[in-house]
Design a protein around this motif. Structure first.
Motif, mmCIF file in Angstrom:
data_model
loop_
_atom_site.group_PDB
_atom_site.id
_atom_site.type_symbol
_atom_site.label_atom_id
_atom_site.label_comp_id
_atom_site.label_asym_id
_atom_site.label_seq_id
_atom_site.Cartn_x
_atom_site.Cartn_y
_atom_site.Cartn_z
ATOM 1 N N GLY A 288 -17.183 1.462 4.085
ATOM 2 C CA GLY A 288 -17.055 2.210 2.838
ATOM 3 C C GLY A 288 -17.916 3.454 2.837
ATOM 4 O O GLY A 288 -17.503 4.521 2.358
ATOM 5 N N GLU A 289 -19.117 3.341 3.387
ATOM 6 C CA GLU A 289 -20.021 4.485 3.488
ATOM 7 C C GLU A 289 -19.383 5.599 4.322
ATOM 8 O O GLU A 289 -19.383 6.773 3.932
ATOM 9 N N ALA A 290 -18.821 5.216 5.468
ATOM 10 C CA ALA A 290 -18.186 6.211 6.340
ATOM 11 C C ALA A 290 -16.962 6.826 5.677
ATOM 12 O O ALA A 290 -16.750 8.048 5.729
ATOM 13 N N LEU A 291 -16.160 5.977 5.041
ATOM 14 C CA LEU A 291 -14.928 6.461 4.402
ATOM 15 C C LEU A 291 -15.232 7.474 3.316
ATOM 16 O O LEU A 291 -14.680 8.582 3.297
ATOM 17 N N TRP A 292 -16.114 7.114 2.392
ATOM 18 C CA TRP A 292 -16.371 7.994 1.251
ATOM 19 C C TRP A 292 -17.249 9.179 1.610
ATOM 20 O O TRP A 292 -17.157 10.236 0.971
ATOM 21 N N SER A 293 -18.081 9.045 2.649
ATOM 22 C CA SER A 293 -18.845 10.202 3.109
ATOM 23 C C SER A 293 -17.913 11.286 3.612
ATOM 24 O O SER A 293 -18.171 12.487 3.441
ATOM 25 N N SER B 206 0.828 -1.202 0.000
ATOM 26 C CA SER B 206 0.000 0.000 0.000
ATOM 27 C C SER B 206 0.858 1.246 0.000
ATOM 28 O O SER B 206 0.573 2.214 -0.700
ATOM 29 N N SER B 207 1.932 1.240 0.796
ATOM 30 C CA SER B 207 2.813 2.398 0.873
ATOM 31 C C SER B 207 3.459 2.679 -0.469
ATOM 32 O O SER B 207 3.547 3.826 -0.909
ATOM 33 N N THR B 208 3.911 1.619 -1.128
ATOM 34 C CA THR B 208 4.558 1.779 -2.434
ATOM 35 C C THR B 208 3.594 2.369 -3.446
ATOM 36 O O THR B 208 3.922 3.302 -4.178
ATOM 37 N N LEU B 209 2.374 1.814 -3.495
ATOM 38 C CA LEU B 209 1.412 2.291 -4.474
ATOM 39 C C LEU B 209 0.944 3.698 -4.147
ATOM 40 O O LEU B 209 0.791 4.531 -5.030
ATOM 41 N N ALA B 210 0.729 3.994 -2.868
ATOM 42 C CA ALA B 210 0.290 5.331 -2.486
ATOM 43 C C ALA B 210 1.331 6.364 -2.880
ATOM 44 O O ALA B 210 1.004 7.450 -3.360
ATOM 45 N N ALA B 211 2.603 6.020 -2.701
ATOM 46 C CA ALA B 211 3.670 6.941 -3.078
ATOM 47 C C ALA B 211 3.691 7.160 -4.579
ATOM 48 O O ALA B 211 3.861 8.282 -5.065
ATOM 49 N N ASN C 264 -10.858 1.552 -1.656
ATOM 50 C CA ASN C 264 -10.867 2.247 -0.365
ATOM 51 C C ASN C 264 -9.497 2.677 0.133
ATOM 52 O O ASN C 264 -9.376 3.720 0.792
ATOM 53 N N GLN C 265 -8.468 1.891 -0.154
ATOM 54 C CA GLN C 265 -7.166 2.148 0.455
ATOM 55 C C GLN C 265 -6.125 2.693 -0.516
ATOM 56 O O GLN C 265 -5.234 3.442 -0.101
ATOM 57 N N LEU C 266 -6.217 2.332 -1.786
ATOM 58 C CA LEU C 266 -5.138 2.678 -2.710
ATOM 59 C C LEU C 266 -5.489 3.785 -3.704
ATOM 60 O O LEU C 266 -4.609 4.286 -4.392
ATOM 61 N N THR C 267 -6.752 4.148 -3.778
ATOM 62 C CA THR C 267 -7.158 5.222 -4.691
ATOM 63 C C THR C 267 -6.642 6.567 -4.186
ATOM 64 O O THR C 267 -6.700 6.854 -2.988
ATOM 65 N N ASP C 268 -6.152 7.384 -5.108
ATOM 66 C CA ASP C 268 -5.638 8.717 -4.768
ATOM 67 C C ASP C 268 -6.764 9.740 -4.930
ATOM 68 O O ASP C 268 -7.010 10.257 -6.008
ATOM 69 N N VAL C 269 -7.440 10.030 -3.819
ATOM 70 C CA VAL C 269 -8.609 10.901 -3.865
ATOM 71 C C VAL C 269 -8.255 12.340 -4.226
ATOM 72 O O VAL C 269 -9.115 13.108 -4.664
ATOM 73 N N GLY D 141 -9.748 -7.652 -3.022
ATOM 74 C CA GLY D 141 -8.855 -6.833 -3.836
ATOM 75 C C GLY D 141 -9.552 -5.600 -4.391
ATOM 76 O O GLY D 141 -8.988 -4.494 -4.384
ATOM 77 N N ILE D 142 -10.786 -5.774 -4.854
ATOM 78 C CA ILE D 142 -11.539 -4.639 -5.396
ATOM 79 C C ILE D 142 -11.752 -3.576 -4.327
ATOM 80 O O ILE D 142 -11.499 -2.384 -4.544
#
Length: 202
Positions: A193-198, A6-11, A153-158, A147-148
């Protein structure tokens, strides 16, 4: 292992986003590449064809190559290859980031592409066999599902997302719906997911 992944992809996503901020216009191939990547990813997620599915360590390469045309630092590391969940998370995040990048330049076009992508993810997951495989991570359907949702939720760059209010609401609503499509209404994953994206409305 996934935390380092996750760290690698987020970077990588962050670096690509920073490059995107300096762009003066949308890449002329981005829209076509998004829809081509969606068409490639759906059967890859469904699987069932030997050597042509998530987790085989090979078939993701044409999809990641298309993503890298816009996010060159994004890659599937050695710790992720041949792992269904990890490969799916990276490809899902990469295509989602492509769509968010497009939304920055054309909010409603980004929202339309996100609807196509979210529908493709839900349809793909529904068509995966839930039969036990004896694999360490459980049935392939469960591995792809995890994976989806991790990719979304975790790897998308908002930070790539449009600031246009109407388009942003549509995109966030669609991303929220992924957790429900995959895990079912009322599930822990759907509530998280609801809480995260809200929170992204703020």
């Amino acid at each position: 292992m996934f935390s380092s992944l996750s760290s690698t992809l987020a970077a990588a996503a962050s670096a690509s986003g920073a490059k995107g901020d300096a762009k003066k216009s949308i890449s002329p191939t981005l829209r076509a590449d998004i829809y081509s990547a969606v068409d490639q990813a759906k059967p890859w997620l469904i699987g069932g064809t030997v050597g042509r599915q998530a987790g085989d360590g090979v078939a993701y390469q044409p999809i990641i190559a298309r993503i890298q045309q816009h996010f060159p630092d994004m890659k599937v590391g050695l710790d992720a290859a041949r792992n269904v969940e990890h490969e799916a998370a990276i490809i899902v995040a990469g295509i989602t980031n492509m769509i968010l990048e497009m939304s920055k330049w054309d909010g409603m076009a980004g929202a339309m592409a996100m609807r196509t992508w979210v529908d493709a993810l839900g349809d793909a997951h529904s068509k995966i066999s839930s039969a036990p495989t004896g694999a360490k991570g459980g049935p392939r359907k469960d591995q792809v599902g995890r994976g989806i949702t991790r990719g979304i939720n975790q790897l998308t760059d908002v930070t790539l997302m449009t600031r246009e209010f109407a388009a942003r609401i549509q995109i966030i609503s669609l991303l929220k719906s992924v957790n429900t499509k995959i895990h079912g209404a009322g599930s822990d994953e759907a509530r998280q997911g609801e809480a995260l994206w809200s929170s992204k409305f703020i």
